[in-house]
Motif scaffolding. Structure first.
Motif, short mmCIF file in Angstrom:
data_model
loop_
_atom_site.label_atom_id
_atom_site.label_comp_id
_atom_site.label_asym_id
_atom_site.label_seq_id
_atom_site.Cartn_x
_atom_site.Cartn_y
_atom_site.Cartn_z
N SER A 198 11.33 2.53 8.68
CA SER A 198 10.26 3.37 8.13
C SER A 198 10.63 3.93 6.75
N ARG A 252 11.88 2.13 4.37
CA ARG A 252 11.94 1.04 3.40
C ARG A 252 10.61 0.87 2.67
N GLU A 253 9.65 1.77 2.90
CA GLU A 253 8.37 1.72 2.19
C GLU A 253 7.67 0.39 2.37
N ARG A 302 1.56 1.37 1.53
CA ARG A 302 2.91 1.05 1.08
C ARG A 302 2.86 -0.22 0.25
N SER A 309 -1.38 2.40 5.37
CA SER A 309 -0.11 3.04 5.06
C SER A 309 0.09 3.17 3.55
#
Lengths: 360, 272
Positions: free
Chosen positions: A77, A79-80, A156, A154
């Protein structure tokens, strides 16, 4: 969208399971904003590499950098990145809505913000009407969208996908390919996509990383991988039917093929072969009619090969002279399986594309 | 069933009915005796007058209210402790790697084979050493770590797809968050099934509470009932049966009300 910058760097990574190496000294760098596809047969280590990038597994040696920073030992989580799984991995006890915002809740994003993002993403994925359902009440395609929505919400920059389309039927898969690519382009995501399906790789990828037996065989654009395979493995793996490989002795001395003693292989795609006035004489073995084309199986001096002819042309006679486009031929070292680039004809399209990537 | 003839059907249904009748007979007798005056304890007469006096006299002759409270405290405490401890243990056995995992799990499985009654004396010694004799905690403490619950929940947790685990970790769940948000909700049917087994077992457990308790403040229903039946009432069957019905009624009612959920849970948890 800013591309070209290395987003994920894999440096000399090995992963041993017992004494067998699932990944053997792999190095590759994946660029920001690009759709990179890890392509290879089952057991080639592509999923292992993806799990290493995600942090779900740890490499035996080597380093992985994301955005320049070594992520060794970092929890997934941190580690983007987001991830879409083959089975979608939707939580069966949660509704579609709860599944999509699961990660936001876990990370303590405020409710107002969660609902705002949910509205956008649900509309984008066409899930607005389904939010109250449980995953078991959805079709495979809808489940796939929920999994995708969970990754997109998310926000990301990196999205990892592990064969996300393999459980869909052929029609839906074709639609989703287009859609996935569109989403990736619209959001500027760095996607790492694992598949064994070369059509998925060819249609979606900016760059394909061909893997075999825990090693990387070739990294290149779909055009490069198809037109200029770096190894005999890639030549045989990419393309349906794959590239024909002839011992050099059959062609020696013609069109820049060095006269050899069988140490080299000449690779030619089925569509690069044609019937000629003069040339090595081939023997017809069979014809497969595909509508637009005919696939002609033939034999030349003990080597079986396939050539693709337009269906409008007459089927070839029992014996015919074989011609080929010399600028399309690939030469391989028979022992190492490596491409002998020194014999490549200057071919404009693939190298030009590569050039832009290098300077961007 | 293949080729079931009429004869087979009669045999199977008949046998089933007979077993069911034999099983329910004591209960029917208890109901009969409890709701009729003492004169009809051993006499079957459909016209016999119905009465609730037996319940009233049983309730007034012994502190059943206190016993009820004790039993409810006891089973609640045991169930909560078991679910918390065994869920954590089962999760560790199902998904974590640690040295000695196999040996520890084997030991837990072996504990399933040991009859609890064998340990009565040792358990008593332990409780005395802890200074807990004649407390409700002492009745429950030996049962907090249930080998059966650990085994059952571990098996359930192991059937949960690995990808759900991976997905939750990528989304940012901590280890305990993972347990709470993924494993516990998906393990609910097994937990419910285990809860039923645990509650009914400890509601009815008799020998250990009899040994470890010796005052009204700690005695559960079973022990209270036995003391009531032997010393206070002699052979007043009507009153004893009324008391018995009272003590088992909550369980019976509970099961009847939640029958469907229980059966479904058992099917899903794989206990039949």
């Amino acid at each position: 969208m800013q591309t070209g910058q290395a987003q994920i760097q894999i440096e000399n990574v090995s992963r041993l399971f017992g004494s067998t190496a699932a990944l053997d000294d792999v190095s590759v760098s994946l660029r920001k904003g690009e759709f990179s596809v890890l392509l290879g047969p089952s057991g080639c280590g592509k999923s292992t590499l993806l799990r290493l990038i995600a942090g779900l597994d740890a490499q035996t040696s080597g380093a992985i950098r994301i955005g320049g920073a070594d992520v060794g030992g970092k929890a997934p989580s941190l580690r983007e990145l987001s991830m879409v799984f083959q089975s979608y991995a939707l939580f069966p006890h949660l509704t579609v809505l709860e599944n999509i915002v699961f990660g936001l809740r876990v990370r303590g994003v405020a409710k107002a913000e969660r609902m705002k993002r949910l509205d956008t993403v649900a509309a984008m994925m066409g899930l607005s009407q389904l939010l109250a359902r449980k995953p078991s009440e959805l079709s495979g395609g809808q489940q796939q969208r929920v999994a995708l929505a969970r990754a997109v919400i998310s926000e990301r920059p990196i999205c990892l996908m592990d064969e996300p389309l393999s459980n869909l039927d052929a029609k839906l898969r074709a639609d989703m390919r287009v859609e996935l690519r569109a989403i990736q382009q619209a959001l500027g995501l760095t996607v790492v996509y694992v598949t064994h399906d070369q059509i998925e790789a060819m249609t979606m990828a900016d760059r394909i990383i061909v893997m075999n037996a825990g090693r990387i065989e070739q990294v290149g654009t779909p055009e490069e991988v198809y037109a200029r395979p770096a190894t005999v493995f890639t030549a045989g793996f990419i393309g349906t039917p794959p590239m024909n490989l002839f011992p050099v002795a059959l062609f020696g001395g013609r069109h820049g093929v060095p006269p050899g003693t069988g140490k080299h292989l000449v690779g030619l795609r089925p569509e690069d072969l044609f019937l000629a006035e003069t040339g090595p004489e081939a023997e017809l073995r069979g014809v497969e009619y595909l509508g637009a084309d005919r696939l002609v199986s033939a034999r030349l001096g003990g080597t079986d090969f396939i050539l693709r002819l337009p269906a409008s042309a007459a089927p070839p006679p029992a014996r015919f002279a074989l011609g080929w486009a010399p600028e399309r031929q690939s030469l391989f070292d028979a022992a190492s399986g490596q491409r002998l680039a020194g014999f490549d004809f200057a071919s404009p399209s693939p190298t030009k594309k590569d050039f832009t990537h290098e300077t961007a | 069933m293949i080729g079931e003839t009429l004869f087979d059907r009669v045999l199977i249904r008949g046998g089933g009915a007979l077993l069911a009748f034999v099983w329910i007979l004591p209960l029917l007798y208890a109901i009969w005796a409890a709701f009729h005056p003492a004169a009809f304890e051993a006499r079957f007469d459909l016209t016999a007058p119905l009465t609730l006096d037996n319940f009233a006299s049983a309730w007034s002759q012994a502190p059943f209210a206190r016993y009820f409270l004790n039993t409810i405290l006891l089973v609640t405490m045991i169930l909560v402790a078991q679910l918390v401890l065994c869920t954590l243990a089962a999760f560790a056995f199902a998904r974590l790697e640690f040295p000695g995992k196999t040996i520890l799990f084997t030991l837990i499985l072996m504990q399933l084979l040991v009859m609890p009654d064998i340990l009565l004396v040792e358990n008593y010694k332990t409780m005395r050493a802890l200074g807990l004799v004649d407390t409700i905690i002492a009745i429950g403490l030996p049962y907090f770590a249930s080998g059966f619950a650990i085994f059952l929940l571990r098996q359930t947790f192991m059937t949960i797809p690995r990808e759900l685990d991976d997905a939750a970790r990528v989304e940012g769940c901590s280890l305990l968050g993972l347990l709470w948000r993924v494993y516990v909700p998906l393990g609910k049917p097994a937990m419910l099934a285990f809860g039923l087994v645990s509650v009914s077992h400890h509601w009815n457990n008799f020998l250990w509470p009899l040994i470890i308790t010796n005052s009204v403040e700690t005695r559960p229903l079973t022990v209270g009932l036995s003391i009531f039946a032997t010393t206070d009432s002699g052979t007043a069957w009507a009153v004893i049966n009324a008391a018995t019905l009272m003590t088992s009624a909550p369980l019976l009612l509970g099961f009847l009300l939640f029958q469907r959920q229980f059966v479904q849970s058992f099917m899903r948890a794989g206990i039949k």
